[in-house]
Design a protein around this motif. Sequence first.
Motif, mmCIF file in Angstrom:
data_model
loop_
_atom_site.group_PDB
_atom_site.id
_atom_site.type_symbol
_atom_site.label_atom_id
_atom_site.label_comp_id
_atom_site.label_asym_id
_atom_site.label_seq_id
_atom_site.Cartn_x
_atom_site.Cartn_y
_atom_site.Cartn_z
ATOM 1 N N VAL A 106 57.701 1.467 16.833
ATOM 2 C CA VAL A 106 56.814 2.351 16.928
ATOM 3 C C VAL A 106 56.079 3.059 15.769
ATOM 4 O O VAL A 106 56.739 3.923 15.225
ATOM 5 N N VAL A 107 54.920 2.632 15.386
ATOM 6 C CA VAL A 107 54.268 3.452 14.300
ATOM 7 C C VAL A 107 53.122 4.264 14.823
ATOM 8 O O VAL A 107 52.215 3.982 15.498
ATOM 9 N N LYS A 146 60.680 9.483 24.790
ATOM 10 C CA LYS A 146 61.020 9.336 26.217
ATOM 11 C C LYS A 146 61.270 7.941 26.639
ATOM 12 O O LYS A 146 61.617 7.554 27.790
ATOM 13 N N SER A 147 61.767 7.051 25.575
ATOM 14 C CA SER A 147 62.105 5.914 25.714
ATOM 15 C C SER A 147 63.753 6.034 26.117
ATOM 16 O O SER A 147 64.266 6.937 25.531
ATOM 17 N N PHE A 161 62.681 2.443 18.494
ATOM 18 C CA PHE A 161 62.802 3.421 17.141
ATOM 19 C C PHE A 161 61.319 3.773 16.704
ATOM 20 O O PHE A 161 60.298 3.062 16.875
ATOM 21 N N LEU A 162 61.284 4.983 16.073
ATOM 22 C CA LEU A 162 60.200 5.664 15.482
ATOM 23 C C LEU A 162 60.046 5.418 13.980
ATOM 24 O O LEU A 162 60.814 5.856 13.142
ATOM 25 N N VAL A 163 59.120 4.891 13.454
ATOM 26 C CA VAL A 163 59.023 4.537 12.027
ATOM 27 C C VAL A 163 57.907 5.639 11.495
ATOM 28 O O VAL A 163 56.580 5.479 12.009
ATOM 29 N N THR A 164 57.916 6.739 11.061
ATOM 30 C CA THR A 164 57.071 7.548 10.710
ATOM 31 C C THR A 164 56.894 8.198 9.333
ATOM 32 O O THR A 164 57.622 7.832 8.391
ATOM 33 N N PHE A 165 55.715 9.215 9.454
ATOM 34 C CA PHE A 165 55.567 9.571 8.011
ATOM 35 C C PHE A 165 55.544 11.059 8.147
ATOM 36 O O PHE A 165 56.052 11.690 8.969
ATOM 37 N N THR A 175 54.576 18.634 -3.664
ATOM 38 C CA THR A 175 54.581 17.973 -2.488
ATOM 39 C C THR A 175 54.909 16.535 -2.360
ATOM 40 O O THR A 175 54.177 15.751 -2.872
ATOM 41 N N LEU A 176 55.851 16.254 -1.602
ATOM 42 C CA LEU A 176 56.302 14.893 -1.510
ATOM 43 C C LEU A 176 56.142 14.243 -0.071
ATOM 44 O O LEU A 176 56.229 14.892 0.811
ATOM 45 N N ALA A 177 55.303 13.194 -0.028
ATOM 46 C CA ALA A 177 55.398 12.411 1.101
ATOM 47 C C ALA A 177 56.749 11.755 1.383
ATOM 48 O O ALA A 177 57.538 11.316 0.488
ATOM 49 N N TRP A 178 56.982 11.397 2.638
ATOM 50 C CA TRP A 178 58.363 10.693 2.913
ATOM 51 C C TRP A 178 58.049 9.810 4.453
ATOM 52 O O TRP A 178 57.081 10.124 4.972
ATOM 53 N N TRP A 179 58.913 9.056 4.327
ATOM 54 C CA TRP A 179 58.951 7.921 5.491
ATOM 55 C C TRP A 179 60.209 8.086 6.091
ATOM 56 O O TRP A 179 61.257 8.117 5.438
ATOM 57 N N GLY A 180 60.318 8.100 7.280
ATOM 58 C CA GLY A 180 61.595 7.912 8.178
ATOM 59 C C GLY A 180 61.792 7.091 9.573
ATOM 60 O O GLY A 180 60.530 6.983 9.972
ATOM 61 N N ILE A 181 62.938 6.962 9.858
ATOM 62 C CA ILE A 181 63.093 6.134 11.137
ATOM 63 C C ILE A 181 63.912 7.264 11.923
ATOM 64 O O ILE A 181 65.024 7.791 11.395
ATOM 65 N N PHE A 182 63.471 7.071 13.157
ATOM 66 C CA PHE A 182 64.085 8.259 14.095
ATOM 67 C C PHE A 182 64.348 7.334 15.583
ATOM 68 O O PHE A 182 63.883 6.420 15.758
ATOM 69 N N ALA A 183 65.219 8.011 16.258
ATOM 70 C CA ALA A 183 65.561 7.246 17.763
ATOM 71 C C ALA A 183 65.550 8.359 18.552
ATOM 72 O O ALA A 183 65.694 9.644 18.318
#
Length: 366
Positions: A30-31, A77-78, A85-89, A243-251
């Motif tokens: 999910v993005v 809620k999944s 999984f969540l692929v987010t910013f 200020t750093l942008a970042w990307w991560g994966i969450f469950a």
Amino acid sequence: MTITRRALLAAPAILAMAPAAAQAGKITLVVPFPPGGSTDAMARLLQSNLQTKLGRIVVVENKSGAAGALGAAQVAKSPADGTTFLVTFDSHAVIPSILDKPPVDVERELMPVLLVGTAPYVIAAGAGRPYKSFADVVAACKATPGAVKYASVGIGTLGHLAMTVLGNKAGVEIMHVPYRGGGPAMNDVLGGHVDLIAGSAALVAAQLGSNMLRPILQLGRERLPALPDTQTAIEAGFPDFETLAWWGIFAPAGTPPEIVAAMAAASREILSEPRDRSPAQGDPAHDAAARGRRRLQDLLRQAGRLLGQGGAREQYQGMKGLFPGLPSRVQCARAGLSVRASCRRSLSYLPPKTRAAFRCGHCRVR
């Protein structure tokens, strides 16, 4: 075909995911942003390679809105079985600060899987704009308050927060035009509808050779090799500002540790493979899983540190529940061009009551 030692080492972790994936027949990434931005590109890179490695269907679902909170809530809620999984910013970190009743508790309902990478924010001007430095922007804002507009990749992203702090420190207001992701924001800056963009180096890097975008300030501590002539905020007179942008994966919280470890190993294997990549696209940070998760937790606290600077916290708290940080009026992204449609699009992700509280500065659409 040559099988690398790295692939052999990753094989047990990758195979460990297969039973969980088989239960539902597919894995969903999910993005929480629309297609076209850096987060979406990252998820699609993972999608195609995970399908090959796991032999399972992997799909990307774009669920944008509310600074990424809607997509995050869907994942929370999944089922915690390794199929979602969540692929987010970085806006993930400020959801509690910008929503009065967030649909998800990002610390309790989601667990970090992998820090994908980091990159400094970059402020850039469209090629047709006269701004060659951030000092030029400040001067223009002082001469004509409200005249300069910048696009961000969403309300509550660290780019939005950083611009709020920079404006407060400089004593000016730079009008915010929020978008639902990097793709739409970049398109309108390149099209000349907005003056500036505050985006990650990964987002800006794609346009560096096009002569359609001019970087004027970078928010890392040191100059990026790809932007040797662009000042850092520290050099521009904002001490210790980063200020750093970042990307991560969450469950979803409660996902079994072996599944989390397997997803982290598979993703790290994919992202570590050599491919063409600009130095401006950031630090991949594919470190050990535990160290990466600790780094993610530190980045989640970055927003709190920014909120403590330059009066930003007061601005955010002053509009709690109405996406704090928004100006009292919302500027049209396409002033004079399909203005009504643009206003509806810019505000479409706000709840009806919140949307009604704001008025476009150009066409007065409520």
